[in-house]
Design a protein around this motif. Structure first.
Motif, mmCIF file in Angstrom:
data_model
loop_
_atom_site.group_PDB
_atom_site.id
_atom_site.type_symbol
_atom_site.label_atom_id
_atom_site.label_comp_id
_atom_site.label_asym_id
_atom_site.label_seq_id
_atom_site.Cartn_x
_atom_site.Cartn_y
_atom_site.Cartn_z
ATOM 1 N N LEU A 25 0.813 -1.221 0.000
ATOM 2 C CA LEU A 25 0.000 0.000 0.000
ATOM 3 C C LEU A 25 0.844 1.268 0.000
ATOM 4 O O LEU A 25 1.899 1.323 0.625
ATOM 5 C CB LEU A 25 -0.903 -0.005 1.247
ATOM 6 C CG LEU A 25 -1.660 -1.326 1.500
ATOM 7 C CD1 LEU A 25 -2.125 -1.416 2.949
ATOM 8 C CD2 LEU A 25 -2.824 -1.478 0.537
ATOM 9 N N ILE A 81 0.516 4.969 1.355
ATOM 10 C CA ILE A 81 -0.299 5.736 2.303
ATOM 11 C C ILE A 81 0.552 6.919 2.762
ATOM 12 O O ILE A 81 1.762 6.752 2.957
ATOM 13 C CB ILE A 81 -0.681 4.849 3.524
ATOM 14 C CG1 ILE A 81 -1.523 3.647 3.072
ATOM 15 C CG2 ILE A 81 -1.431 5.650 4.588
ATOM 16 C CD1 ILE A 81 -1.760 2.611 4.155
ATOM 17 N N LEU A 118 -2.770 2.035 10.176
ATOM 18 C CA LEU A 118 -3.464 0.886 9.584
ATOM 19 C C LEU A 118 -3.012 -0.428 10.224
ATOM 20 O O LEU A 118 -3.832 -1.311 10.529
ATOM 21 C CB LEU A 118 -3.214 0.843 8.069
ATOM 22 C CG LEU A 118 -3.784 -0.354 7.332
ATOM 23 C CD1 LEU A 118 -5.304 -0.438 7.496
ATOM 24 C CD2 LEU A 118 -3.421 -0.325 5.851
ATOM 25 N N TYR A 143 -8.732 -2.182 1.992
ATOM 26 C CA TYR A 143 -8.849 -1.354 0.786
ATOM 27 C C TYR A 143 -9.649 -0.077 1.074
ATOM 28 O O TYR A 143 -9.304 1.005 0.595
ATOM 29 C CB TYR A 143 -9.514 -2.152 -0.336
ATOM 30 C CG TYR A 143 -8.708 -3.366 -0.753
ATOM 31 C CD1 TYR A 143 -7.372 -3.245 -1.129
ATOM 32 C CD2 TYR A 143 -9.278 -4.640 -0.774
ATOM 33 C CE1 TYR A 143 -6.627 -4.351 -1.508
ATOM 34 C CE2 TYR A 143 -8.547 -5.753 -1.153
ATOM 35 C CZ TYR A 143 -7.213 -5.600 -1.520
ATOM 36 O OH TYR A 143 -6.474 -6.690 -1.899
ATOM 37 N N THR A 145 -7.484 2.360 3.065
ATOM 38 C CA THR A 145 -6.457 2.975 2.196
ATOM 39 C C THR A 145 -7.093 4.012 1.278
ATOM 40 O O THR A 145 -6.545 5.104 1.072
ATOM 41 C CB THR A 145 -5.759 1.881 1.372
ATOM 42 O OG1 THR A 145 -5.232 0.912 2.285
ATOM 43 C CG2 THR A 145 -4.631 2.446 0.532
ATOM 44 N N GLY A 203 -4.893 6.770 -0.574
ATOM 45 C CA GLY A 203 -3.695 5.961 -0.831
ATOM 46 C C GLY A 203 -3.869 5.093 -2.054
ATOM 47 O O GLY A 203 -4.850 5.195 -2.791
ATOM 48 N N ILE A 206 -3.936 1.060 -3.406
ATOM 49 C CA ILE A 206 -4.039 -0.325 -2.946
ATOM 50 C C ILE A 206 -2.959 -1.205 -3.581
ATOM 51 O O ILE A 206 -2.849 -2.381 -3.263
ATOM 52 C CB ILE A 206 -5.439 -0.925 -3.199
ATOM 53 C CG1 ILE A 206 -5.754 -0.939 -4.704
ATOM 54 C CG2 ILE A 206 -6.509 -0.177 -2.418
ATOM 55 C CD1 ILE A 206 -6.785 -1.971 -5.087
ATOM 56 N N SER A 259 -8.665 2.909 -5.855
ATOM 57 C CA SER A 259 -7.576 3.869 -6.050
ATOM 58 C C SER A 259 -7.719 4.725 -7.305
ATOM 59 O O SER A 259 -6.958 5.670 -7.480
ATOM 60 C CB SER A 259 -6.228 3.146 -6.113
ATOM 61 O OG SER A 259 -5.866 2.669 -4.838
#
Lengths: 544, 544
Positions: free
Chosen positions: A425, A427, A435, A482, A485, A490, A492, A509
């Motif tokens: 990920l 982020i 997370l 997911y 994120t 962010g 994935i 995303s």
């Protein structure tokens, strides 16, 4: 002269065998056409109406194979004229893999999570051969999977059903290296580590480095836009790849193999193929800018008590080590324990206490004294300000390598520990570790949640390790991971790609309009959908 | 409250005027539709059958304009509902430019070489407005020219005929800056120098810098994949641009405005718009990774007696100054003389002798002592080995700026010297200067041939200066210069783009299959061909 004679004789004898063979296959040939078409249709419709389905009927595939081999080997008759790039003398049976054991390896991904049932792997030796294979497959709507070192983690490099595997490993020549510009041109099948060794002798390095370097191929690296350990210094492959040769689904060869640092003549279409995971074309040659090898390398392994300290440290490192920083990696205590438990060769260089986080910093520069001074100054400041609780600087190559082993050994240790759910990920750095902590709370004691990755690039590898795969655990992780994120804007998939695993999750995303534009690209470049089907793009978009 | 009232009144009065106007225009409106369609067709066919042709008939354009203004300003009637993004209160007459003087500037390029005859420039203030304009123009097949600072050198940013100019200068907000990641997000119309100043206060720099920074806009920079002075250090915009928002020809807004360093979720389509010179879409927002500002900057101005020494010097600099090298520029004696002759403020820092070549080296690092030591060590070696005949290191900011003035002043000096034929080429470094010498032989004494550019990136700016434009001189230069570059596998446009000047010359640097693929992209994304027509792609391909 003698050699030529021998080749001519061999060729004549091959023709003879094929002529005989033709007698037996001519009737079947007509049948195959129907079967092949059916196979193609079955293939394309399987995911639309009924979801993924393993159709193991091998008859059509075998038919295709017979016909394919027939066409490949039939030298003096009409058919070979349609496959001018395939020289039957070189593209012999050794490049047509039907051996079950070899196919099993090629059908299975590195994690043993995805398994196809292909009955045929082809190993073209050059662009022409690969072009002819695609031209043929495209004309029959036969799906193919481009494969390099098969080290991917999202099921992108193995068949979903019985697609033909096209592995580029026999296309492994270095074409040229220019020591003035540092530009390397090579075939797609070159193994990354071999390129690293080659360049080392010339005083250069590859701008990318990753754990899988011993197996992964540069064509696969570029197709998946591999990130890895040096991205913080040398940037992504979109910046360092200068040119590509690509074969489109219809067999057309697109020569974009420039070697220039700057070229603004029209659209820079090579970027379409960087990171599209073989779904728009197969990369056959790569031209890449390689940085000079700098003599002074320093590696520090540090311990931090909390995540905020890691975060402040990366900010400081970018500023104070700026131009020499070449890696900034982190792992949490859970990752460290896994490595210590499962890899015999690894030991913790900072064993005196238990720390929550570890950071590996690498610098690469041209002047040993200056660099050492900089790194030491940085570390003294970091210790004094309390960001770093303990630390060690590698004193020799062995120690440097042992520091790297900790970080690079994590995936292997996770494999050994049992089942593993892997998430890659991007982020924002300040949110990244939240997370991991939230995931620990969600899962309670049911699994071991591990966080590590490329902190300098905002890239977290979140791994959940459990004794075995368990749907209840998966349900706790997805879609939560997911959704979380996505809320942080962010990605994935920071560097692993979407493959089969995340093709249908792309909207976490990417905007709808963007995904639709991707689908238009796919349809334009691969109208029959033969290239790496079911990967990257949601299938529903391609069938509409 | 008072302000709102005033706006409402103004709006009401505008509506009133328009309602009256409508009475007069309603009959004409029907006529316009035909005329507008004709105009569109005329526009698209003009280059196919008869080559470029200035069709100065303003009737259809005026019709369009009336209708456009009518649609823009007609607040309370049905039509405005079709343009929801355009707020008539903000998109008032101030953003519709019909003033002849302003239009003349917008119609003419920086070199006064290309001149269009547009009668209308629109200045959208946000993405929605720009989207509505494109949607409208696309539905009527009305051609548009996206324009930023209009500093391009290949006729890419001015109309060829009377295309509508869409200038992004009113979209000039900085949207966000993250000092942890160094990611800047801003609108396309931000002037590069303003972004540089903004970042300077935050302790960061832009990864690109160029002579036109005072006027050029970031949207234009990205659309043309501008190179400039820092490319050697920070790479191209394909590496540093993290995200884009783009409006397609049909008005669809594509949000690819990611701020992540790593994101492998599907095709990275933003790259299609980097360097496509506004012919595939108009960039409205940019997200870019900015490097931290490092405290230590060193600038050396050196003299070399021959080109081979310059070449060896760049090789040495990349190795010995590796991580701190931030510019490596060169100019020949002819370029130096031009600057000294035409720019009063410039003086040669090495006046003691006449040298054939001059080199400007800049380093940027985090540690003043270390960097100084490195640069001095490098220069001592270079002097001792005879590569450098003389040199000076800037002792303060004024001196640094005066060194840069020499290099950055060349284009201005060339403009003052008379007519100038400009070529921006990528050529392997070892061959680069051969072209300058061959060109001198070809032209004899008829013109002054000047060579300078970004030696570190293999980018030569070849300029031929003459008292006035002369077809005989041009015939000596072209197509020779393109053929020569093509033979060396170079690029006929390293960083300036193709624009109108070199659209038809694309085959000197790109394969037929690649150009055909570009044309397919253009047709897919802009089927009516309204975006920056006659630029980048040969017209014949788009009309087939």
């Amino acid at each position: 002269m003698e050699k030529r004679m021998a080749a001519a004789t061999a060729s004549a004898s091959a023709s003879y065998r094929l002529l005989n063979q033709k007698k037996h296959t001519s009737k079947r040939f007509l049948d195959h056409r129907r079967l092949v078409t059916n196979f193609g249709e079955l293939h394309r419709s399987s995911s639309s109406s009924r979801g993924f389905m393993h159709h193991c009927g091998t008859a059509p595939l075998q038919s295709f194979l017979s016909r394919f081999l027939w066409a490949l080997q039939k030298s003096s008759l009409n058919h070979i004229q349609n496959l001018p790039g395939i020289q039957h003398r070189t593209f012999g049976l050794k490049n047509v893999i039907q051996d079950e054991e070899e196919l099993q390896t090629a059908n299975t991904d590195w994690m043993h999570k995805y398994k196809g049932s292909s009955k045929l792997m082809l190993l073209p030796e050059n662009t022409d051969q690969l072009s002819q294979i695609l031209k043929y497959c495209n004309s029959r709507c036969l799906a193919v999977v481009p494969q390099g070192g098969n080290t991917g983690l999202v099921g992108g490099s193995v068949p979903v059903f019985d697609e033909v595997i096209i592995n580029t490993r026999r296309m492994n020549n270095i074409i040229s290296f220019d020591e003035v510009s540092g530009v390397l041109v090579c075939e797609a099948g070159c193994i990354l580590e071999n390129l690293i060794s080659f360049l080392d002798k010339q005083g250069f390095i590859m701008p990318l480095d990753l754990g899988a370097k011993g197996s992964c191929q540069i064509g696969g690296n570029v197709s998946t836009n591999a990130g890895g350990l040096r991205l913080i210094r040398y940037g992504s492959l979109h910046g360092t790849v200068l040119g590509l040769e690509v074969v489109l689904a219809n067999g057309n060869v697109i020569d974009m193999l420039g070697t220039l640092r700057k070229d603004n003549t029209g659209y820079d279409l090579k970027h379409l193929f960087i990171g599209s995971e073989g779904s728009l074309g197969i990369i056959t040659k790569v031209s890449i800018l390689t940085p000079p090898k700098l003599s002074s390398v320093n590696i520090a392994f540090l311990a931090c008590q909390d995540y905020i300290s890691c975060q402040k440290l990366v900010f400081q490192a970018k500023r104070k080590l700026g131009e020499i920083l070449s890696a900034f990696e982190f792992l949490d205590a859970q990752a460290m324990n896994l490595v210590l438990d499962h890899l015999d060769s690894v030991r913790n260089p900072l064993p005196s206490s238990i720390y929550n986080f570890y950071v590996l910093i690498e610098t690469t520069g041209s002047n040993e004294c200056n660099d050492k001074e900089k790194v030491e100054g940085f570390l003294v400041d970091a210790m004094e300000s309390g960001l770093v609780s303990d630390g060690a600087i590698a004193q020799d190559l062995n120690q440097a390598s042992s520091f790297w082993q900790i970080r690079e050994g994590i995936p292997e240790a996770l494999q050994k520990a049992g089942a593993v759910y892997k998430y890659d990920l991007s982020i924002p750095v300040e949110k990244m570790y939240d997370l991991v902590e939230e995931m620990r709370i969600r899962l309670g004691g049911k699994a071991n949640v591990v966080g590590y990755g490329h902190l300098g690039d905002g890239n977290l590898h979140l791994n959940v390790s459990a004794p075995q795969y368990d749907d209840a655990i998966l349900a706790e992780i997805e879609p939560f991971v997911y959704e979380w994120t996505s809320k942080q804007h962010g990605s994935i998939s920071a560097e692993h790609g979407l493959g089969l695993m995340k093709a249908e999750k792309i909207y976490y995303s990417k905007s709808t309009a963007t995904v639709e534009l991707m689908a238009s690209m796919k349809k334009m470049l691969d109208p029959n959908g033969i290239l790496n089907p079911y990967k990257v793009i949601p299938q529903s978009l391609l069938l509409s």
